[in-house]
Design an enzyme around this catalytic site. Structure first.
Site, short mmCIF file in Angstrom:
data_model
loop_
_atom_site.label_atom_id
_atom_site.label_comp_id
_atom_site.label_asym_id
_atom_site.label_seq_id
_atom_site.Cartn_x
_atom_site.Cartn_y
_atom_site.Cartn_z
CG ASP A 59 3.61 -16.21 -8.53
OD1 ASP A 59 4.62 -15.97 -9.22
OD2 ASP A 59 3.21 -17.37 -8.29
CG HIS A 83 -0.28 9.17 -1.04
ND1 HIS A 83 -1.58 8.73 -1.22
CD2 HIS A 83 0.05 8.80 0.24
CE1 HIS A 83 -2.01 8.13 -0.13
NE2 HIS A 83 -1.04 8.15 0.77
#
Length: 456
Positions: free
Chosen positions: A396, A165
C-alpha cells in the site's frame, strides 16, 4: 496508448551510505542467465495528471531513495567479469542509481485489472526494460532492476518492476517493494524502522552453510556463457487470465485427495491448488487436439524458500536467492485420466515430504542442480512462479491495497503459472496463466467443470 512523461535516476540519499560489494553464491549464480522477473501492481486511485506529476511522483521518488538506503545492491550493478578467474559481484558505489520511468496511459484500466482473458501484449507498455549493461575493462556492468509508474488519469496507477533473478528471490524483492510502499505511505522511514528494526535486509553470505568451493564450480560453468540481455517475448500470441480457488474449493480438493489417499501427509493448499491447475492444463492440451504419447512424462516444477528449511536456518531477512526446488512427474495418460488430480497431488505431496521438508535432501538437490539442468531441457513441464507466503496485495503506497497483480514473466516458451493469495477471497488463492487463446478457453471450461463435480 502510452505517453512517456519522464525518465529519471533515483539514488540513495547522498552521504548516508558507502560502497558495498556482495558476492554471488551458487544460489544466485544459477539464475545469472535467466530472464528478468517482471511484475505489475495495479491500484485503483482516481487522480488528475497534475496531482500525479506534482504530488505523487515526487513522493514516490523521495520514498524510493530512502528505501534504497537499506537495499544497496538494488541501487548498484552486477559486475560480470570477462575473465572466469574472477567472480561476479553486486557492487554499489556512491553515485549509482535506479532507473525510474514515469508514464501516462489511455488504455482501458478496467480491462487490464480483470480476471477474464485479455491480450497478453497489452501489458508490456507498463513493464520497464532494464537498461543495457556497459562494457568496461575486463567486465560488464549490468543494472539489476528497473521501475516504472504509469498513470491512468482519473482511474488508477500501475507500478511495474523488472529485476534480474540473480539479484534475489521473491522473498527479497517483495520485501523491497513492501518497504518502499511503507515509506511512501507513512511519509518517511520511521514506521519501517519501528516495524522491521533488526529485520532490515542483511547481505552477509556467510549465513548460508554450503559446501566449500561450490560457488567456484557453478561459476566455472555459468561464467563460460556471455551475458546477453533478455528480449521480451513479444508478440506473445497469448491471452492472460486469472482463476480464483476459493477456500471452499480448496477444502473440497483436500477432502477428495484424503478420501482417496487417507495416509497422505502434506496435503496443503499449495499441493492441491498446483496439482489441480497442472491436471487441468494438461487436459486442456488434449481438448484442443494436442497429440502426445501417453508414456511421455509431464513435470511440475516449483521453487521453495529454503531459508527455514536448511541446517542451520538462514535468517528470514537474508537478501539474495535461497531457493530449493520441488519436482513431480507423471506419465501423460495418467495425468489426464479420471484420477489425474489425485495422482498429481500425491506426487507433489510426497516430494515435499521426502525432499523439501528434509534439510539434508533439499540441500543435496540444490547442490546437484547444476548437473541436473539437462532434465529441464525439452521437457513438458509447468513451472510455478510466486507463493502465497509473499503478499504483494499488501503493498500500500497510500492509495489502498493493490487492486491486481500480474506476473508478466510467466509469458515465455514454456508454460508457467503465477500463484498468490487471493485479494478478495479470504483463504483463497489466485492463479495467473498465459496461454494461447484456444488453450485458455479449454482450460477455463475444464477448471470450472472440475470444481462442480466430485471426481476430478
Amino acid at each position: 496508448m502510452m505517453a512517456l512523461l519522464e525518465t529519471s535516476r533515483i539514488a540513495p540519499p547522498p552521504g548516508q551510505v558507502s560502497e558495498l560489494s556482495v558476492p554471488l553464491t551458487s544460489f544466485d549464480i544459477i539464475w545469472i542467465h535467466f530472464h528478468p522477473i517482471r511484475r505489475l501492481l495495479f491500484y485503483e486511485y482516481a487522480c488528475s495528471k497534475h496531482y500525479f506529476v506534482q504530488t505523487i511522483v515526487p513522493k514516490l521518488k523521495d520514498s524510493l531513495s530512502l528505501t534504497l538506503k537499506h537495499y544497496l545492491p538494488i541501487s548498484g550493478n552486477l559486475i560480470y567479469p570477462s575473465n572466469i578467474d574472477k567472480k561476479p559481484v553486486f557492487r554499489y558505489m556512491p553515485g549509482d542509481s535506479v532507473s525510474l520511468t514515469i508514464a501516462e496511459s489511455s488504455d482501458d484500466f478496467d480491462n487490464l485489472i480483470g480476471n477474464h482473458a485479455r491480450d497478453g501484449d497489452l501489458f508490456y507498455d507498463f513493464v520497464p526494460q532494464i537498461p543495457p549493461g556497459k562494457d568496461e575493462h575486463e567486465c560488464k556492468i549490468v543494472p539489476v532492476i528497473a521501475l516504472q509508474v504509469t498513470l491512468f488519469p482519473g482511474r488508477g496507477i500501475c507500478i511495474g518492476f523488472s529485476n534480474l533473478h540473480c539479484l534475489g528471490d521473491a522473498s527479497s524483492i517483495v520485501g523491497f517493494m513492501l518497504a518502499w510502499a511503507s515509506i511512501s505511505k507513512c511519509g518517511g522511514e520511521n514506521e519501517l524502522l519501528k516495524e522491521k528494526g533488526e529485520s532490515l535486509p542483511i547481505f552477509d553470505r556467510s549465513v548460508i552453510n554450503y559446501p566449500l568451493g561450490i560457488d567456484n564450480i557453478y561459476w566455472n560453468v555459468m561464467g563460460q556463457r556471455p551475458l546477453i540481455p533478455s528480449s521480451l517475448p513479444f508478440p506473445t500470441n497469448r491471452v492472460r487470465a486469472t482463476f480464483i480457488l476459493h477456500q471452499a474449493d480448496i477444502k473440497r480438493l483436500k477432502d477428495l485427495v484424503l478420501a482417496k489417499k487417507s495416509d497422505l501427509v502434506q496435503v496443503s493448499s499449495f499441493v492441491v491448488s498446483t496439482s489441480y491447475i497442472w491436471s487441468c492444463l494438461v487436459k486442456s492440451g488434449d481438448a484442443v487436439g494436442e497429440e502426445v504419447d501417453g508414456n511421455v512424462l509431464e513435470y511440475l516444477i516449483f521453487a521453495v524458500d529454503a531459508r527455514a528449511r536448511i541446517n542451520p536456518p538462514v535468517p528470514t531477512n537474508y537478501f539474495g536467492n535461497c531457493l530449493g526446488y520441488g519436482i513431480a512427474k507423471i506419465e501423460h495418460e495418467e495425468l489426464v485420466g479420471n484420477k489425474g488430480f489425485v495422482t498429481a497431488a500425491e506426487a507433489v505431496a510426497m516430494d515435499i515430504k521426502n525432499t523439501i521438508n528434509n534439510s539434508d535432501e533439499l540441500m543435496k538437490r540444490s547442490e546437484n542442480l547444476l548437473s541436473e539442468l539437462k532434465i529441464f531441457v525439452g521437457i513438458r513441464g509447468l513451472g510455478v512462479s510466486g507463493s502465497p507466503k509473499f503478499d504483494l496485495y499488501n503493498a500500500d503506497f497510500g492509495w489502498g491495497r493493490t487492486r491486481k497483480l500480474e506476473v508478466v514473466s510467466i509469458d515465455g516458451e514454456k508454460y508457467s503459472m503465477s500463484l498468490c493469495k487471493s485479494r478478495d477471497s479470504d483463504g483463497g488463492l489466485e492463479v495467473g496463466l498465459s496461454l494461447p487463446k484456444e488453450r485458455m478457453e479449454a482450460f477455463a471450461s475444464i477448471f470450472a467443470k472440475g470444481l462442480k463435480i466430485h471426481e476430478y
